[in-house]
Scaffold this active site. Structure first.
Site, PDB file in Angstrom:
ATOM      1  N   ASP A 219       0.827  -1.203   0.000  1.00 22.54           N
ATOM      2  CA  ASP A 219       0.000   0.000   0.000  1.00 22.54           C
ATOM      3  C   ASP A 219       0.869   1.265   0.000  1.00 22.54           C
ATOM      4  O   ASP A 219       1.867   1.335   0.727  1.00 22.54           O
ATOM      5  CB  ASP A 219      -0.868  -0.030   1.271  1.00 22.54           C
ATOM      6  CG  ASP A 219      -1.945   1.026   1.269  1.00 22.54           C
ATOM      7  OD1 ASP A 219      -2.825   0.986   0.398  1.00 22.54           O
ATOM      8  OD2 ASP A 219      -1.918   1.916   2.162  1.00 22.54           O
ATOM      9  N   GLU A 274      14.075 -15.410   0.503  1.00 23.24           N
ATOM     10  CA  GLU A 274      14.430 -16.553   1.363  1.00 23.24           C
ATOM     11  C   GLU A 274      13.488 -17.719   1.112  1.00 23.24           C
ATOM     12  O   GLU A 274      13.719 -18.828   1.551  1.00 23.24           O
ATOM     13  CB  GLU A 274      14.323 -16.161   2.850  1.00 23.24           C
ATOM     14  CG  GLU A 274      15.413 -15.221   3.325  1.00 23.24           C
ATOM     15  CD  GLU A 274      15.078 -14.609   4.697  1.00 23.24           C
ATOM     16  OE1 GLU A 274      14.091 -15.039   5.350  1.00 23.24           O
ATOM     17  OE2 GLU A 274      15.804 -13.688   5.101  1.00 23.24           O
TER      18      GLU A 274
HETATM   19  C1  GLC Z   1      -4.159   3.062  -0.721  1.00 24.06           C
HETATM   20  C2  GLC Z   1      -5.400   2.221  -0.665  1.00 24.06           C
HETATM   21  C3  GLC Z   1      -6.537   3.068  -0.213  1.00 24.06           C
HETATM   22  C4  GLC Z   1      -6.214   3.640   1.163  1.00 24.06           C
HETATM   23  C5  GLC Z   1      -4.883   4.371   1.153  1.00 24.06           C
HETATM   24  C6  GLC Z   1      -4.394   4.636   2.545  1.00 24.06           C
HETATM   25  O1  GLC Z   1      -4.227   4.035  -1.708  1.00 24.06           O
HETATM   26  O2  GLC Z   1      -5.624   1.610  -1.904  1.00 24.06           O
HETATM   27  O3  GLC Z   1      -7.743   2.366  -0.174  1.00 24.06           O
HETATM   28  O4  GLC Z   1      -7.223   4.517   1.544  1.00 24.06           O
HETATM   29  O5  GLC Z   1      -3.885   3.608   0.526  1.00 24.06           O
HETATM   30  O6  GLC Z   1      -4.007   3.458   3.166  1.00 24.06           O
END
Ligand code: GLC
Length: 558
Positions: A219, A274
């Site tokens: 993310d 790993e």
């Molecule tokens: C990313 C995710 C989104 C979230 C953001 C903060 O963009 O796809 O859904 O709100 O990160 O974590």
């Protein structure tokens, strides 16, 4: 040629399984609810493994299922190494992983390293600990400006609107320091200069890899490292960002896409390697196109999302330029390209393509107008979406699809304010409506409580028209979107070939390419029918008229 049914589904030790995979994104709270509490859960996913197998995908990517207050749909994580009790247990997760493995489907989990939730034990510890303590060093705390520290350390905005700094109350009850959150205030940013933070994420990678996870979706991978040297620049001094592909961060911003972030992923890669096969990883990177491949190198995460198709109109020229650019980029990094038309953050593509105007403001304006059904040409949108999806599945690289797109599901635009959940809606009144409309629980049956999602309602309201898109309304129905996806995904596995394509010249509004094994895809982006190329027609996204390919239609030919 084998028939599609002969395709083997065995999960082997192939280290490059991800390169041309079809990866299906599950947003767990909205997929399938096994215990009738209105929230989708892990057992709900396990119950649908036969459905996923019949769909013909190679892998699922499961969005966060970790304990969370749901301030941002689960992207506010309380504990990275557990399952939200409302969604199940670690034993349920193990059962899901085993069921997927038996079905020959890989599992990718979401990892959220930029920020935790404010309920994470480390953040709670930081609040209880004094200024300057080791506990505060794991996050980004600063004194405020002004005589009594009453002003935030800078005037920066958070991504969801409103200030990016939040003031805390110290344990003695006095107003205290401020912490940085580039998303919601319930999502404090980690300090990635901190050794404990770095170490803990390696532990998390091992925890899930040891449990049999095949890969990670990372993310906001481009946000972790920040240059917060004083004095902090004002927002007027920050480099421009977020105004389309060319306005995306380019490394000069204090917190987006800094060069130093790659040393973190080099460490991650050594841990992921790993394992046998090495665990895969794909970076969520909203960065300048020229800098994306830096995340995708073999000594980094290995693959990076591009969201170019997802931002494009249904337009031959735009699609062509994007495909050419991304294939060249993939070749330069050694990764394979990624393709995405929908995910949990954007308006579903059948709706996008059915809105009248083109360009960036299209979805925003429609949502701000209340998302009226009358504002969308659903038939046109669905026809274009099916054509675009079929084109995407013929491309070299990985195709990421989002739950419900195999049903041709439209965005729910008209959710009442009181029912909305997305922090982007609450933090941006009148400016953003947010992402709830693509997160409405799936319709499995045309009848019955919550369209078969669960026994007792759904956490976001499902409109009546969901019945038309239900799985059981499309199952074994010739020409349905579900059957088109199933056939396309089976052929995609069967016809998998070298990661190349050759363009065949066609009219201005037609894209025609051929893969090394003779698999051709031709899409008509125009408004009138065009001549179909010679060959055997394998599949088309809509009915063909004799030797013609109608407008907004893709055909596969061999
Ligand atoms: C990313 C995710 C989104 C979230 C953001 C903060 O963009 O796809 O859904 O709100 O990160 O974590």
């Amino acid at each position: 040629m084998n028939s599609p049914e002969d395709v083997s589904y065995s999960v082997d030790t192939d280290a490059s399984w991800w390169r041309q995979a079809s990866v299906y994104q599950i947003y767990p709270r909205s997929f399938s609810d096994s215990n009738g509490d209105g929230l989708g859960d892990v057992r709900g996913i396990t119950a649908k493994v036969p459905y996923l197998k019949a769909l013909g995908i190679d892998a699922v990517w499961v969005s966060p299922f970790y304990p969370s207050a749901l301030a941002d749909g689960g992207y506010d994580v309380d504990n990275y190494r557990n399952v939200d009790p409302r969604l199940g247990t670690l034993a349920d997760f193990d059962e899901l992983a085993a069921a997927l493995q038996t079905a020959g489907i890989r599992i990718v989990v979401d990892i959220v390293p930029n920020h935790s939730s404010d309920r994470h034990e480390w953040f709670q510890e930081a609040l209880a600990a004094p200024k300057g303590s080791a506990a505060r060093q794991r996050y980004i705390f600063r004194d405020g400006l002004g005589e009594n520290g009453e002003l935030p350390p800078s005037d920066w905005d958070s991504k969801f609107g409103g200030p990016a700094w939040e003031r805390i109350t110290e344990t003695d009850g006095t107003p205290g320091q401020w912490y940085l959150h580039i998303f919601a205030k319930e999502q404090p940013d980690f300090n990635w200069d901190n050794a404990e933070v770095r170490g803990d994420f390696l532990r998390t990678l091992r925890f899930w890899s040891d449990r049999g996870v095949d890969g990670f979706r990372v993310d906001v991978a481009h946000a972790l490292v920040k240059d917060l040297s004083e004095p902090l620049p004002s927002k007027a001094e920050l480099p421009q960002e977020g105004t389309g592909v060319d306005g995306l961060p380019d490394g000069s911003h204090p917190f987006w896409d800094r060069d130093e972030v790659h040393s973190i992923y080099a460490h991650w890669r050594s841990v992921l390697n790993e394992y046998t096969p090495p665990r895969a990883a794909v970076a969520e990177t909203w960065v300048h196109a020229d800098r994306r491949s830096r995340y995708a190198t073999p000594d980094g995460l290995g693959q990076a999302f591009n969201f170019d198709l997802l931002q494009a109109d249904f337009d031959a020229e735009q699609f062509h330029a994007i495909i050419v650019k991304n294939l060249a980029e993939a070749a330069s990094s050694g990764a394979s390209s990624t393709w995405v038309l929908s995910n949990h953050d954007v308006v579903r593509h059948p709706t996008r393509y059915g809105l009248p105007q083109s360009g960036e403001r299209r979805c925003r304006d429609w949502l701000l107008a209340g998302g009226p059904a009358s504002g969308v040409d659903t038939e046109l949108g669905l026809g274009r979406a099916r054509a675009a999806s079929l084109l995407m599945f013929a491309l070299p690289g990985s195709a990421y699809l989002y739950q419900g797109e195999e049903l041709g599901l439209q965005e729910v635009g008209d959710i009442a304010a009181g029912e909305r959940q997305d922090p982007a809606f609450f933090r941006n009144p009148g400016v953003a409506i947010g992402r709830d409309g693509c997160r409405v629980p799936l319709p499995w049956t045309a009848e019955g409580p919550s369209f078969g999602f669960g026994e007792d309602g759904a956490h976001l309201p499902q409109p009546k028209w969901f019945a038309n898109y239900a799985v059981d309304a499309q199952d074994k129905v010739m020409g349905s979107t579900l059957e088109m996806y199933r056939e396309a995904l089976r052929y995609r596995r069967l016809l998998r070939t070298e990661e190349r394509l050759t363009w065949v010249s066609a009219g201005d509004s037609v894209l025609h390419f051929v893969r090394p094994n003779g698999w051709q895809s031709v899409t008509n982006f125009g408004t009138g029918p065009v001549e179909l190329p010679e060959g055997i027609i394998l599949l088309s996204s809509g009915p063909l008229t004799g030797s013609k390919l109608p407008a907004s239609t893709t055909a596969w030919i061999i």
